[in-house]
Design a protein around this motif. Structure first.
Motif, PDB file in Angstrom:
ATOM      1  N   LEU A 129       0.829  -1.199   0.000  1.00  0.00           N
ATOM      2  CA  LEU A 129       0.000   0.000   0.000  1.00  0.00           C
ATOM      3  C   LEU A 129       0.868   1.254   0.000  1.00  0.00           C
ATOM      4  O   LEU A 129       0.608   2.206  -0.751  1.00  0.00           O
ATOM      5  CB  LEU A 129      -0.926  -0.018   1.219  1.00  0.00           C
ATOM      6  N   ARG A 130       1.914   1.253   0.830  1.00  0.00           N
ATOM      7  CA  ARG A 130       2.825   2.398   0.856  1.00  0.00           C
ATOM      8  C   ARG A 130       3.536   2.556  -0.474  1.00  0.00           C
ATOM      9  O   ARG A 130       3.725   3.659  -0.969  1.00  0.00           O
ATOM     10  CB  ARG A 130       3.850   2.243   1.982  1.00  0.00           C
ATOM     11  N   ARG A 131       3.929   1.412  -1.089  1.00  0.00           N
ATOM     12  CA  ARG A 131       4.603   1.480  -2.379  1.00  0.00           C
ATOM     13  C   ARG A 131       3.662   2.049  -3.437  1.00  0.00           C
ATOM     14  O   ARG A 131       4.037   2.883  -4.244  1.00  0.00           O
ATOM     15  CB  ARG A 131       5.081   0.084  -2.803  1.00  0.00           C
ATOM     16  N   ALA A 132       2.406   1.614  -3.419  1.00  0.00           N
ATOM     17  CA  ALA A 132       1.430   2.118  -4.387  1.00  0.00           C
ATOM     18  C   ALA A 132       1.183   3.607  -4.180  1.00  0.00           C
ATOM     19  O   ALA A 132       1.072   4.365  -5.151  1.00  0.00           O
ATOM     20  CB  ALA A 132       0.120   1.346  -4.261  1.00  0.00           C
ATOM     21  N   LYS A 133       1.115   4.037  -2.919  1.00  0.00           N
ATOM     22  CA  LYS A 133       0.915   5.457  -2.636  1.00  0.00           C
ATOM     23  C   LYS A 133       2.112   6.265  -3.125  1.00  0.00           C
ATOM     24  O   LYS A 133       1.949   7.320  -3.743  1.00  0.00           O
ATOM     25  CB  LYS A 133       0.722   5.662  -1.131  1.00  0.00           C
ATOM     26  N   ASP A 134       3.312   5.758  -2.864  1.00  0.00           N
ATOM     27  CA  ASP A 134       4.510   6.439  -3.343  1.00  0.00           C
ATOM     28  C   ASP A 134       4.527   6.506  -4.862  1.00  0.00           C
ATOM     29  O   ASP A 134       4.889   7.537  -5.445  1.00  0.00           O
ATOM     30  CB  ASP A 134       5.766   5.723  -2.843  1.00  0.00           C
ATOM     31  N   GLN A 135       4.119   5.412  -5.527  1.00  0.00           N
ATOM     32  CA  GLN A 135       4.088   5.394  -6.988  1.00  0.00           C
ATOM     33  C   GLN A 135       3.072   6.407  -7.516  1.00  0.00           C
ATOM     34  O   GLN A 135       3.342   7.122  -8.481  1.00  0.00           O
ATOM     35  CB  GLN A 135       3.731   3.985  -7.500  1.00  0.00           C
ATOM     36  N   GLU A 136       1.910   6.490  -6.859  1.00  0.00           N
ATOM     37  CA  GLU A 136       0.889   7.452  -7.271  1.00  0.00           C
ATOM     38  C   GLU A 136       1.395   8.888  -7.118  1.00  0.00           C
ATOM     39  O   GLU A 136       1.219   9.715  -8.019  1.00  0.00           O
ATOM     40  CB  GLU A 136      -0.366   7.247  -6.436  1.00  0.00           C
ATOM     41  N   GLU A 137       2.053   9.171  -6.003  1.00  0.00           N
ATOM     42  CA  GLU A 137       2.591  10.510  -5.794  1.00  0.00           C
ATOM     43  C   GLU A 137       3.668  10.829  -6.819  1.00  0.00           C
ATOM     44  O   GLU A 137       3.735  11.945  -7.346  1.00  0.00           O
ATOM     45  CB  GLU A 137       3.150  10.640  -4.375  1.00  0.00           C
ATOM     46  N   PHE A 138       4.508   9.848  -7.129  1.00  0.00           N
ATOM     47  CA  PHE A 138       5.551  10.056  -8.128  1.00  0.00           C
ATOM     48  C   PHE A 138       4.944  10.296  -9.507  1.00  0.00           C
ATOM     49  O   PHE A 138       5.363  11.202 -10.232  1.00  0.00           O
ATOM     50  CB  PHE A 138       6.488   8.848  -8.160  1.00  0.00           C
ATOM     51  N   ASP A 139       3.936   9.501  -9.875  1.00  0.00           N
ATOM     52  CA  ASP A 139       3.277   9.682 -11.168  1.00  0.00           C
ATOM     53  C   ASP A 139       2.619  11.054 -11.262  1.00  0.00           C
ATOM     54  O   ASP A 139       2.704  11.726 -12.304  1.00  0.00           O
ATOM     55  CB  ASP A 139       2.232   8.587 -11.399  1.00  0.00           C
ATOM     56  N   ARG A 140       1.986  11.484 -10.168  1.00  0.00           N
ATOM     57  CA  ARG A 140       1.366  12.812 -10.145  1.00  0.00           C
ATOM     58  C   ARG A 140       2.436  13.901 -10.317  1.00  0.00           C
ATOM     59  O   ARG A 140       2.250  14.845 -11.076  1.00  0.00           O
ATOM     60  CB  ARG A 140       0.610  13.004  -8.833  1.00  0.00           C
ATOM     61  N   MET A 199       5.383  13.564 -11.788  1.00  0.00           N
ATOM     62  CA  MET A 199       5.919  13.537 -13.159  1.00  0.00           C
ATOM     63  C   MET A 199       4.925  14.145 -14.143  1.00  0.00           C
ATOM     64  O   MET A 199       5.324  14.850 -15.076  1.00  0.00           O
ATOM     65  CB  MET A 199       6.260  12.096 -13.559  1.00  0.00           C
ATOM     66  N   ALA A 200       3.633  13.885 -13.950  1.00  0.00           N
ATOM     67  CA  ALA A 200       2.627  14.457 -14.846  1.00  0.00           C
ATOM     68  C   ALA A 200       2.618  15.977 -14.722  1.00  0.00           C
ATOM     69  O   ALA A 200       2.556  16.694 -15.726  1.00  0.00           O
ATOM     70  CB  ALA A 200       1.253  13.893 -14.517  1.00  0.00           C
ATOM     71  N   LYS A 201       2.693  16.458 -13.500  1.00  0.00           N
ATOM     72  CA  LYS A 201       2.717  17.908 -13.288  1.00  0.00           C
ATOM     73  C   LYS A 201       3.994  18.513 -13.857  1.00  0.00           C
ATOM     74  O   LYS A 201       3.964  19.562 -14.489  1.00  0.00           O
ATOM     75  CB  LYS A 201       2.610  18.202 -11.790  1.00  0.00           C
ATOM     76  N   ARG A 202       5.098  17.832 -13.659  1.00  0.00           N
ATOM     77  CA  ARG A 202       6.383  18.320 -14.158  1.00  0.00           C
ATOM     78  C   ARG A 202       6.383  18.342 -15.680  1.00  0.00           C
ATOM     79  O   ARG A 202       6.808  19.315 -16.299  1.00  0.00           O
ATOM     80  CB  ARG A 202       7.491  17.405 -13.644  1.00  0.00           C
ATOM     81  N   ASN A 203       5.904  17.275 -16.303  1.00  0.00           N
ATOM     82  CA  ASN A 203       5.866  17.214 -17.768  1.00  0.00           C
ATOM     83  C   ASN A 203       4.893  18.241 -18.336  1.00  0.00           C
ATOM     84  O   ASN A 203       5.116  18.792 -19.397  1.00  0.00           O
ATOM     85  CB  ASN A 203       5.494  15.808 -18.236  1.00  0.00           C
ATOM     86  N   LYS A 204       3.811  18.483 -17.617  1.00  0.00           N
ATOM     87  CA  LYS A 204       2.823  19.458 -18.068  1.00  0.00           C
ATOM     88  C   LYS A 204       3.411  20.866 -18.023  1.00  0.00           C
ATOM     89  O   LYS A 204       3.208  21.659 -18.930  1.00  0.00           O
ATOM     90  CB  LYS A 204       1.588  19.367 -17.172  1.00  0.00           C
TER      91      LYS A 204
END
Length: 147
Positions: free
Chosen positions: A109-120, A122-127
């Motif tokens: 669960l912590r890994r998934a949360k960390d992955q979600e935060e990282f994806d968010r 990266m999406a914000k950074r790329n945007k």
């Protein structure tokens, strides 16, 4: 596992400060704190394994020390007690397995949360770093062409 603890095996300001202070006071303390931060998440499984091993050792010592006096002389009671102790040991094993499964679930669960935060992130950074194209001149509309 409590993830809100001030000192946990992660790179938090508190653990970094304790590590630096440990190196300044006595370098093995800083080294111990560094090892805790890096390998501390493995301590739960290690602690469980040590507890299981020592439970067997001390249970053997208890039986050896109290072997003769642990029997009451009542065969029916002694048999019932042995069955109950075995049942309790089985329940403990089930609880330990459930705890292990829950720890694995929380880790995932912590890994998934960390992955979600990282994806968010990266999406914000790329945007925000995406090149914007602007057209030169005035945009024309269909109304301007008719007049």
């Amino acid at each position: 596992m409590n993830t809100t603890a001030l000192i946990r095996p992660a790179w938090t300001p508190a653990t970094i400060a304790l590590m630096v202070i440990g190196f300044m006071v006595f370098w093995p303390l800083g080294l111990a704190m560094l090892a805790y931060v890096i390998w501390g998440d493995r301590l739960d499984g290690f602690k469980r394994d040590v507890n299981r091993a020592t439970d067997g050792i001390f249970a053997g010592c208890r039986k050896a020390a109290y072997g003769a006096s642990s029997r009451t002389g009542n065969v029916a009671f002694d048999e019932w007690r042995e069955k109950e102790l075995e049942r309790l040991a089985e329940e403990r094993r089930k609880l330990d397995e459930t705890l292990t499964e829950f720890d694995d679930y929380m880790r995932e669960l912590r890994r998934a949360k960390d992955q979600e935060e990282f994806d968010r992130f990266m999406a914000k950074r790329n945007k925000s770093t995406a090149p914007t194209t602007t057209r030169r001149g005035k945009p024309t509309s269909g109304l301007a062409d008719e007049a």
